[in-house]
Write an enzyme that holds these catalytic residues in place. Structure first.
Site, short mmCIF file in Angstrom:
data_model
loop_
_atom_site.label_atom_id
_atom_site.label_comp_id
_atom_site.label_asym_id
_atom_site.label_seq_id
_atom_site.Cartn_x
_atom_site.Cartn_y
_atom_site.Cartn_z
N ALA A 184 -6.77 19.53 -3.92
CA ALA A 184 -6.41 19.85 -2.52
C ALA A 184 -6.09 21.33 -2.33
O ALA A 184 -6.15 21.84 -1.22
CB ALA A 184 -5.22 19.00 -2.09
N VAL A 244 -11.49 0.22 5.70
CA VAL A 244 -12.69 -0.60 5.46
C VAL A 244 -12.96 -0.69 3.96
O VAL A 244 -13.08 0.33 3.28
CB VAL A 244 -13.94 0.02 6.15
CG1 VAL A 244 -15.16 -0.87 5.93
CG2 VAL A 244 -13.69 0.22 7.64
N LYS A 280 -13.32 -4.58 10.40
CA LYS A 280 -13.96 -3.59 9.52
C LYS A 280 -15.40 -3.33 9.96
O LYS A 280 -15.88 -2.19 9.91
CB LYS A 280 -13.90 -4.10 8.07
CG LYS A 280 -12.46 -4.21 7.55
CD LYS A 280 -12.38 -5.04 6.28
CE LYS A 280 -10.96 -5.18 5.76
NZ LYS A 280 -10.82 -6.18 4.70
N GLU A 331 -10.12 5.98 5.79
CA GLU A 331 -10.98 5.44 4.73
C GLU A 331 -10.50 4.07 4.23
O GLU A 331 -11.29 3.17 3.97
CB GLU A 331 -11.02 6.43 3.56
CG GLU A 331 -11.86 6.01 2.39
CD GLU A 331 -13.34 5.94 2.73
OE1 GLU A 331 -13.96 6.97 2.96
OE2 GLU A 331 -13.89 4.81 2.78
N VAL A 333 0.84 -1.21 0.00
CA VAL A 333 0.00 0.00 0.00
C VAL A 333 0.88 1.26 0.00
O VAL A 333 0.55 2.25 -0.67
CB VAL A 333 -0.98 -0.02 1.19
CG1 VAL A 333 -1.86 1.23 1.17
CG2 VAL A 333 -1.84 -1.28 1.17
N GLY A 336 -1.54 -11.68 -3.04
CA GLY A 336 -1.30 -10.56 -2.13
C GLY A 336 -2.54 -9.99 -1.47
O GLY A 336 -2.51 -8.90 -0.91
N ARG A 392 11.98 -0.65 5.55
CA ARG A 392 12.76 -1.75 6.14
C ARG A 392 13.60 -2.43 5.07
O ARG A 392 14.70 -2.87 5.31
CB ARG A 392 11.80 -2.78 6.76
CG ARG A 392 11.64 -2.59 8.25
CD ARG A 392 10.78 -3.69 8.81
NE ARG A 392 9.67 -3.99 7.91
CZ ARG A 392 8.55 -4.61 8.25
NH1 ARG A 392 8.40 -5.02 9.48
NH2 ARG A 392 7.60 -4.86 7.39
N ASP A 446 -10.60 -10.30 10.26
CA ASP A 446 -10.42 -9.09 9.43
C ASP A 446 -11.78 -8.41 9.17
O ASP A 446 -11.91 -7.19 9.31
CB ASP A 446 -9.75 -9.50 8.11
CG ASP A 446 -9.58 -8.35 7.15
OD1 ASP A 446 -8.75 -7.47 7.43
OD2 ASP A 446 -10.29 -8.31 6.13
#
Ligand code: HSE
Length: 436
Positions: free
Chosen positions: A33, A132, A205, A129, A14, A187, A45, A201
């Site tokens: 924006a 979920v 949510k 956001e 992500v 993935g 890492r 999981d």
């Protein structure tokens, strides 16, 4: 205007997706924006990620605390996942007066009450956001788009891995373990895939959805959670013969001052749109009093779909950087002093319909014994199927669909069936929701 400098914690799937979307769509994002948004500091890492993503002009630190403490950073984007060090880092970022965007559903579900209180004290925002249903803007829809409604219930397919497994079992008769391995390769699955298949999981949510739908605190520990590992290929087939599909639903329903919070395999009528949500896709159906039913559908995982939600949060945060904290959209949709705790309905007291599968000795009178128990407990039947015995078998599957009844009575019926000599093996019980 000066660009807004953000810090990324984590450059995994992500994190990488977020960097790429911010780079590729920089111009459009700035037009929305009102300021450029630039990644100025990231914690990483695995140094190979830096090269793979082609990171330019980004300060890199191995220690995520260096990002959280960087005085140039206005918004910290937490994409590490898990509880620690994510929780400590977020609390430290808030304490440092920084806004936070996170995709961490487990963290918000389990520690959101504490995190939002800390953000409120410091007058900063925590946006979530992406926590979920991945890329589906469900938080924004519920919190803002449905603000004029009383929300009655929410029912969602909010774990893509589980939905992929059930879809493949139905469409291709594949084995559970084989499909799970494929989801991991793609993935979608969590680091611990039992979180996907055992419903943890989805429970994370659902906790968040229920809080913003009903204006209640986060109650992860009270979600009833049942996974899909006990659903057999046969159940999927019998459900289909009865006009249903089996989906792993997360349900939050408000009735008579109580809230039901439950995740379990569910028979959904084939005619409902949500029954056709297949593969890794997610969908959330909401019943609201003024609007009626709505269905939100889209990718619930993946690098760029999740990044889409993260970047939308960033745009929201940047737009409100100068607004008075009391006039922002509240974290849990309702003003903090209006968040009211509601009692959670015990599972024995919920009322729904049931699919039962019994393995019965093939001899006269067994059906009469089963019917007598149902009659005694005042449980009405909707449909009954008796299948042929398999070659060489002396027992047959008996499949029953009941009308709506309190769960306590179904549990008692199952207990009594188990005492009959003619009933052998495990008794399968799957809840049925018409979602009408
Ligand atoms: N493991 C999750 C899923 C990923 O399968 O939906 C997104 O939260």
């Amino acid at each position: 205007m000066e660009p807004v400098k953000i810090g990324l914690l984590g450059l995994g799937t992500v994190g990488g997706g977020t960097y790429n979307v911010l780079q590729r769509n920089a111009e459009e994002i700035a037009r929305r924006a009102g300021r450029d948004i630039i990644v100025s500091h990231a914690s990483v890492r695995n140094p190979a990620r830096v090269e793979a993503l082609g990171l330019r002009d980004v300060r890199l630190s191995e220690d995520p605390a260096a990002v959280v403490d960087d005085p140039e950073i206005e918004v910290v984007v937490e994409l590490l996942g898990g509880t620690e060090p994510a929780l400590s880092l977020i609390l430290r970022a808030l304490e440092n007066g920084k806004h936070v965007v996170t995709a961490n559903k487990a963290l918000i579900a389990m520690h959101g009450n504490e995190i939002f209180a800390a953000a409120h004290r410091r007058g900063v925002m925590v946006a979530f956001e992406a926590a979920v249903a991945g890329g589906i803007p469900i938080i924004k829809s519920v919190r803002e788009g449905l603000a004029g409604n009383e929300i009655r219930w929410v029912a969602g397919i909010i774990n893509g891995t589980g939905n992929f497994i059930l879809s493949e079992m139905r469409d291709h008769g594949r084995d559970f373990a084989d499909v799970l391995a494929e989801a991991q390769r793609l993935g979608y699955a969590e680091a611990d895939p039992t979180f996907d298949v055992e419903g943890v999981d989805a429970a994370h949510k659902l906790t968040i959805l229920a809080a913003i739908a009903f204006g209640m605190p986060l109650h992860f520990e009270d979600v009833y959670t049942e996974g899909i590992s006990g659903v057999t290929r046969e159940d999927v087939g019998y459900a289909e013969q009865l006009g249903y599909r089996i989906k792993h639903l997360a349900i939050a329903r408000r009735a008579e001052g109580r809230v039901e919070l439950r995740v379990h395999p569910t028979l959904v009528p084939e005619k409902r749109l949500i029954a056709h949500v297949d593969g890794v896709m997610n969908a959330v159906q909401i019943q609201a009093d003024a609007l009626g039913p709505t269905l939100y559908y889209g990718p619930g995982a993946g690098a760029e779909p999740t990044a889409s939600a993260v970047v939308a949060d960033l745009v929201d945060v940047v737009r409100t950087l100068t607004s008075d904290p009391d006039n922002r959209v509240p974290h849990l949709a309702f003003k903090p002093d209006q968040v009211v705790d509601l009692p959670i309905q015990p599972m024995e007291e919920i009322e729904t319909a049931y699919y039962l599968r019994l393995q019965a000795v093939d001899r006269p009178g067994v059906m009469a014994q089963v019917s007598a128990i149902m009659g005694d407990l005042d449980i009405s039947m909707e449909a009954i199927l008796q299948k042929e015995p398999a070659a060489g078998e002396t027992t047959v599957p008996l499949i029953m669909l009941t009308r709506r009844v309190r769960e306590q009575r179904i549990n008692e019926a199952i207990r009594r069936f188990g005492e009959l000599d003619a009933i052998v093996g495990e008794i399968q019980r799957i809840r049925v929701e018409t979602l009408g």
